[in-house]
Design a protein around this motif. Structure first.
Motif, PDB file in Angstrom:
ATOM      1  N   GLN A   1       0.828  -1.206   0.000  1.00  0.00           N
ATOM      2  CA  GLN A   1       0.000   0.000   0.000  1.00  0.00           C
ATOM      3  C   GLN A   1       0.860   1.252   0.000  1.00  0.00           C
ATOM      4  OE1 GLN A   1      -2.218  -1.227   3.606  1.00  0.00           O
ATOM      5  NE2 GLN A   1      -4.074  -0.857   2.417  1.00  0.00           N
ATOM      6  N   TRP A   2       1.900   1.217   0.813  1.00  0.00           N
ATOM      7  CA  TRP A   2       2.807   2.362   0.941  1.00  0.00           C
ATOM      8  C   TRP A   2       3.396   2.745  -0.409  1.00  0.00           C
ATOM      9  CZ3 TRP A   2       4.286   5.854   4.582  1.00  0.00           C
ATOM     10  CH2 TRP A   2       5.511   6.518   4.396  1.00  0.00           C
ATOM     11  N   GLN A   3       3.866   1.758  -1.176  1.00  0.00           N
ATOM     12  CA  GLN A   3       4.527   2.047  -2.442  1.00  0.00           C
ATOM     13  C   GLN A   3       3.567   2.630  -3.468  1.00  0.00           C
ATOM     14  OE1 GLN A   3       5.617  -2.149  -2.832  1.00  0.00           O
ATOM     15  NE2 GLN A   3       4.710  -2.176  -4.873  1.00  0.00           N
ATOM     16  N   ASP A   4       2.248   2.415  -3.265  1.00  0.00           N
ATOM     17  CA  ASP A   4       1.257   2.968  -4.188  1.00  0.00           C
ATOM     18  C   ASP A   4       0.949   4.436  -3.916  1.00  0.00           C
ATOM     19  OD1 ASP A   4       1.008   0.598  -5.564  1.00  0.00           O
ATOM     20  OD2 ASP A   4      -0.729  -0.100  -4.420  1.00  0.00           O
ATOM     21  N   PHE A   5       1.370   4.948  -2.765  1.00  0.00           N
ATOM     22  CA  PHE A   5       1.059   6.336  -2.417  1.00  0.00           C
ATOM     23  C   PHE A   5       1.866   7.337  -3.236  1.00  0.00           C
ATOM     24  CE2 PHE A   5      -0.174   4.810   2.084  1.00  0.00           C
ATOM     25  CZ  PHE A   5      -1.457   4.521   1.638  1.00  0.00           C
ATOM     26  N   TYR A   6       2.998   6.899  -3.768  1.00  0.00           N
ATOM     27  CA  TYR A   6       3.819   7.799  -4.584  1.00  0.00           C
ATOM     28  C   TYR A   6       4.481   6.986  -5.680  1.00  0.00           C
ATOM     29  CZ  TYR A   6       7.262  11.121  -6.186  1.00  0.00           C
ATOM     30  OH  TYR A   6       7.998  11.947  -6.975  1.00  0.00           O
ATOM     31  N   THR A   7       4.335   7.414  -6.914  1.00  0.00           N
ATOM     32  CA  THR A   7       4.938   6.721  -8.046  1.00  0.00           C
ATOM     33  C   THR A   7       6.169   7.496  -8.500  1.00  0.00           C
ATOM     34  OG1 THR A   7       2.757   5.944  -8.765  1.00  0.00           O
ATOM     35  CG2 THR A   7       4.556   5.811 -10.361  1.00  0.00           C
ATOM     36  N   PRO A   8       7.357   6.989  -8.199  1.00  0.00           N
ATOM     37  CA  PRO A   8       8.579   7.726  -8.538  1.00  0.00           C
ATOM     38  C   PRO A   8       8.939   7.607 -10.015  1.00  0.00           C
ATOM     39  CG  PRO A   8       9.145   5.636  -7.534  1.00  0.00           C
ATOM     40  CD  PRO A   8       7.642   5.721  -7.521  1.00  0.00           C
ATOM     41  N   GLY A   9       9.767   8.519 -10.460  1.00  0.00           N
ATOM     42  CA  GLY A   9      10.337   8.407 -11.800  1.00  0.00           C
ATOM     43  C   GLY A   9      11.597   7.564 -11.716  1.00  0.00           C
ATOM     44  N   ASN A  10      12.700   8.113 -12.189  1.00  0.00           N
ATOM     45  CA  ASN A  10      13.966   7.393 -12.112  1.00  0.00           C
ATOM     46  C   ASN A  10      14.487   7.386 -10.684  1.00  0.00           C
ATOM     47  OD1 ASN A  10      13.992   6.947 -14.908  1.00  0.00           O
ATOM     48  ND2 ASN A  10      14.952   8.940 -15.297  1.00  0.00           N
ATOM     49  N   THR A  11      14.987   6.235 -10.238  1.00  0.00           N
ATOM     50  CA  THR A  11      15.580   6.145  -8.907  1.00  0.00           C
ATOM     51  C   THR A  11      16.878   6.946  -8.896  1.00  0.00           C
ATOM     52  OG1 THR A  11      14.646   3.946  -8.631  1.00  0.00           O
ATOM     53  CG2 THR A  11      16.404   4.581  -7.113  1.00  0.00           C
ATOM     54  N   PRO A  12      17.037   7.898  -7.962  1.00  0.00           N
ATOM     55  CA  PRO A  12      18.149   8.847  -8.033  1.00  0.00           C
ATOM     56  C   PRO A  12      19.485   8.344  -7.476  1.00  0.00           C
ATOM     57  CG  PRO A  12      16.738   9.399  -6.201  1.00  0.00           C
ATOM     58  CD  PRO A  12      16.100   8.226  -6.886  1.00  0.00           C
ATOM     59  N   LEU A  13      19.754   7.057  -7.577  1.00  0.00           N
ATOM     60  CA  LEU A  13      21.083   6.542  -7.243  1.00  0.00           C
ATOM     61  C   LEU A  13      21.264   5.189  -7.901  1.00  0.00           C
ATOM     62  CD1 LEU A  13      21.378   5.250  -3.558  1.00  0.00           C
ATOM     63  CD2 LEU A  13      19.247   5.324  -4.803  1.00  0.00           C
ATOM     64  N   THR A  14      22.507   4.749  -7.979  1.00  0.00           N
ATOM     65  CA  THR A  14      22.824   3.492  -8.651  1.00  0.00           C
ATOM     66  C   THR A  14      23.016   2.373  -7.634  1.00  0.00           C
ATOM     67  OG1 THR A  14      25.223   3.858  -8.565  1.00  0.00           O
ATOM     68  CG2 THR A  14      24.017   4.804 -10.449  1.00  0.00           C
ATOM     69  N   GLN A  15      23.067   1.141  -8.129  1.00  0.00           N
ATOM     70  CA  GLN A  15      23.309  -0.002  -7.247  1.00  0.00           C
ATOM     71  C   GLN A  15      24.664   0.111  -6.564  1.00  0.00           C
ATOM     72  OE1 GLN A  15      21.167  -2.852  -6.562  1.00  0.00           O
ATOM     73  NE2 GLN A  15      22.676  -2.905  -4.918  1.00  0.00           N
TER      74      GLN A  15
END
Length: 307
Positions: free
Chosen positions: A14-28
């Motif tokens: 549910q938590w992850q549905d509250f905000y839909t991000p664009g590109n993740t701002p860091l690398t592995q």
């Protein structure tokens, strides 16, 4: 989503549905560098949990800024925006340091016009020589082992806008304050303060550390899991400490491994678990947000304070 006491109880999906991000701002690779020894965290954790958390933090910050501006309008004067301070608490080995460093990186990347700095309360432990003189070396990490007055003075200076504030430097390699070395807090827009004692209420103080926080986070897990993670981390430390004779864990690393593990189990039972049960867990209900971890360090639930 359901409710528990003063909190909204939110499952991860549910938590992850509250905000839909664009590109993740860091690398592995950056994430691997951020996480603590033996901690487990994936890019999916970043996307599902931490990026939405950063945007919730941003909502708190906008409310904070609005109130500050309104004060200025009421007073008919310019009121300088004080730093927004985030406190992060939790047990030894629960992963709060990883959470703090990750939030620092994400907030810095997501909100490019904000400067973000991180300090830990380890720097406000009394030096080992002082603890030994007071006969409380075996109480290191308990409330009386910290110079809380100094920490409160520093946070007061931060909120007052003072620049280049020196704070003591702590080394986990030598397990002590590094004499003559300091870090500087240099007027950040956001200051993250991480430590096991950030939400505690020391006796006989009129002002508490948490009074300076604009948002507080508690990293939580079942104590049995935290014990497992603590012992796994201890073994990982032994696997590297044998290379450095100056490392605090060197003697354990080159000695009998079973005896070293028995010592670590004793430390957990008689020091860390006792500190957790008596002083750390009782502060959990004071946090604005609780990140609950299950097996493999996975955050499965988030608790958000209702009011």
């Amino acid at each position: 989503m359901n409710e528990r006491g003063n909190y909204f109880r939110i499952a991860r999906d549910q938590w992850q549905d509250f905000y839909t991000p664009g590109n993740t701002p860091l690398t592995q690779a950056e994430l691997d560098n951020i996480k603590s020894l033996n901690d487990r965290i994936s890019m999916k954790d970043v996307t599902d949990v931490y990026v939405p958390l950063c945007h919730l933090i941003h909502l708190y910050m906008k409310d904070f800024e609005s109130l500050t501006l309104s004060k200025g309008l009421f007073l008919h004067r310019y009121v300088k925006m004080p730093p927004f301070i985030i406190g992060i608490a939790g047990s030894v080995a629960v992963g709060k340091s990883t959470t703090a460093r990750l939030l620092q990186t994400l907030l810095d990347r997501l909100f490019k016009h904000q400067t973000v700095q991180l300090i830990t309360t380890d720097g406000f432990l009394y030096p080992n020589a002082v603890l030994e003189k007071r006969g409380i070396m075996d109480r290191k990490g308990f409330p009386e082992s910290y110079d809380m007055e100094k920490l409160i003075d520093v946070l007061n200076e931060v909120k007052s806008g003072k620049e280049n504030i020196p704070i003591p430097k702590y080394s986990h390699d030598v397990y002590d304050i590094v004499e003559g070395e300091h870090e500087l807090i240099d007027s950040p827009d956001i200051l993250i303060v991480e430590g096991i004692n950030t939400l505690q209420l020391p006796a006989n103080q009129q002002i508490y550390v948490s009074d300076f926080f604009d948002l507080s986070i508690f990293v939580d897990a079942d104590p049995k899991l935290v014990e497992k993670w603590y012992l796994e981390r201890f073994e990982s430390l032994l696997d590297t400490a044998f290379k450095d004779p100056d490392n605090y864990y060197y003697d354990y690393a080159v000695g009998d491994r079973k005896a070293a593990l028995a010592m670590a189990e004793d430390v957990w039972k008689n020091i860390n678990l006792k500190n957790l049960e008596e002083y750390i867990l009782p502060t959990r209900g004071r946090a604005d947000i609780i990140l609950h971890k299950a097996k493999h360090h996975i955050i499965d639930e988030i608790f958000l304070r209702k009011y």
